[in-house]
Design an enzyme around this catalytic site. Sequence first.
Site, PDB file in Angstrom:
ATOM      1  NE  ARG A  54     -31.186 -11.206 -20.261  1.00 27.95           N
ATOM      2  CZ  ARG A  54     -30.189 -11.675 -21.019  1.00 27.95           C
ATOM      3  NH1 ARG A  54     -28.947 -11.710 -20.559  1.00 27.95           N
ATOM      4  NH2 ARG A  54     -30.442 -12.109 -22.237  1.00 27.95           N
ATOM      5  CE1 TYR A 107     -31.287 -11.607   5.019  1.00 22.12           C
ATOM      6  CE2 TYR A 107     -30.587 -12.824   3.085  1.00 22.12           C
ATOM      7  CZ  TYR A 107     -31.580 -12.198   3.812  1.00 22.12           C
ATOM      8  OH  TYR A 107     -32.849 -12.171   3.322  1.00 22.12           O
ATOM      9  CG  ASP A 177     -23.890  -8.118   3.115  1.00 24.55           C
ATOM     10  OD1 ASP A 177     -24.298  -6.940   3.193  1.00 24.55           O
ATOM     11  OD2 ASP A 177     -24.656  -9.091   3.003  1.00 24.55           O
ATOM     12  CE  LYS A 202     -33.036  -6.653   3.659  1.00 27.78           C
ATOM     13  NZ  LYS A 202     -31.925  -7.569   3.865  1.00 27.78           N
TER      14      LYS A 202
HETATM   15  C1  PLP Z   1     -31.405  -8.763   3.280  1.00 28.85           C
HETATM   16  C2  PLP Z   1     -29.965  -9.057   3.265  1.00 28.85           C
HETATM   17  C3  PLP Z   1     -29.377  -9.733   2.175  1.00 28.85           C
HETATM   18  C4  PLP Z   1     -30.180 -10.254   1.007  1.00 28.85           C
HETATM   19  O1  PLP Z   1     -30.712  -9.204   0.275  1.00 28.85           O
HETATM   20  P1  PLP Z   1     -32.100  -9.296  -0.581  1.00 28.85           P
HETATM   21  O2  PLP Z   1     -32.229  -7.928  -1.127  1.00 28.85           O
HETATM   22  O3  PLP Z   1     -33.172  -9.696   0.377  1.00 28.85           O
HETATM   23  O4  PLP Z   1     -31.872 -10.344  -1.611  1.00 28.85           O
HETATM   24  C5  PLP Z   1     -28.005  -9.934   2.203  1.00 28.85           C
HETATM   25  N1  PLP Z   1     -27.253  -9.513   3.250  1.00 28.85           N
HETATM   26  C6  PLP Z   1     -27.787  -8.874   4.306  1.00 28.85           C
HETATM   27  C7  PLP Z   1     -26.903  -8.438   5.426  1.00 28.85           C
HETATM   28  C8  PLP Z   1     -29.158  -8.628   4.351  1.00 28.85           C
HETATM   29  O5  PLP Z   1     -29.685  -8.011   5.406  1.00 28.85           O
END
Ligand code: PLP
Length: 385
Positions: A54, A107, A177, A202
């Site tokens: 962890r 998001y 982000d 992604k």
């Molecule tokens: C998918 C996404 C998230 C969240 O990520 P997870 O891996 O699904 O928890 C945050 N920001 C953006 C822009 C995303 O596309």
Amino acid sequence: MKFKTLSVHAGQALDPQTGALTTPVYQSSTFSYFTAEEGRARFSGQNPGFIYSRFGNPTVTPLEQKLAALEGADEALVVASGMAAVSAIMYALVDSGQEVAFVDPLYGGTDAFLKQTLVRAGITVTRYGSDQELLDNISPNTRLVLFETVTNPNLKVIDPRKVVAAARKVGAITVCDNTFLTPYLMQPLALGVDLVMHSGTKYLGGHGDIIAGVVAGSHELMAKVRTVALKHIGSPIGPQEAYLLQRGLKTLPLRMAAHLENASQVAEFLSSHSGVKKVVYPGLAQHPGHQALKEVSRGFGGMVSIELEGGFARCAAFLDKLALFTQAVSLGDLESLACHPASTTHAAMSAEARQAAGVSDNLVRLSIGVEDAEDLIADLAQALA
Ligand SMILES: *Cc1c(COP(=O)(O)O)cnc(C)c1O
């Protein structure tokens, strides 16, 4: 070294015991410190070394080194999901009574976390409609500003330079982000942003087979985020997922180049189609953020959104006819994906909030994969017909 070289080599060393070329999967929850004295020294931070997965794991550490190199950061942290990254950043850096500002839209999951959960910690969440609105009106109480450079799902461009300028007026921390662009296209830290985060699920993973999150920045900020994310919230990534993420990163530049090329061809085709009301792609010269994004990014990304006249019914008819595109949320996979954000990813927002953020019922979001552009265009053409 340059980006493609770092993608392959950074954070990777031959295994000293076996000579294994790639980082092994260390599927172990705990690690012996062999003597009580060594245990004391590791727990006090006096000696390096693994203790418990962890807190850190030998498959994860080289991955974090690779990501730090790709982002130009002192340090990177990999966690279980993008949402784990967002929540750890907030809980680590913002106190009760302080204010978090965000530039709309975010998001859907991040939007819901801020408005439904973070506010319960006594943190004020303030929305700004654009980078300019933030620059003109930022509140002096703002502790942290969160934004996406290319917004989800309507592909607005938020200029990181404006967000940094706004935050500097009030001494706030900036968090980008960067899921939609990836460090291959844009490195927010080089533009003065304090922390960059990603859904590693992604483009970074890139193969649609893991859930992961990334945060990178200075040692000072990352020490706080790391402690909260791993020790307090408890959201480490598993070694198998870490292995897949580091493997995905090795081909990030190759995949992004293919996504970009296909996205620009698809956007051009859709722009010429009379059945499409509007095409939203920052690579198109008429996109309002085209010039700003060109100045900060190596490319315009692999996401294309379109508006079809007729709301959910018309979008659903189009989506149900697609054969090569898969109807699914997520993005940045090898496979092309399509979704209707208002009824899926952004359904948790109120209709008014969606309207304010520009997430219309007519909007369809396309994640352009790495297939042949001709085949993608043929599929879109037959579904539109
Ligand atoms: C998918 C996404 C998230 C969240 O990520 P997870 O891996 O699904 O928890 C945050 N920001 C953006 C822009 C995303 O596309």
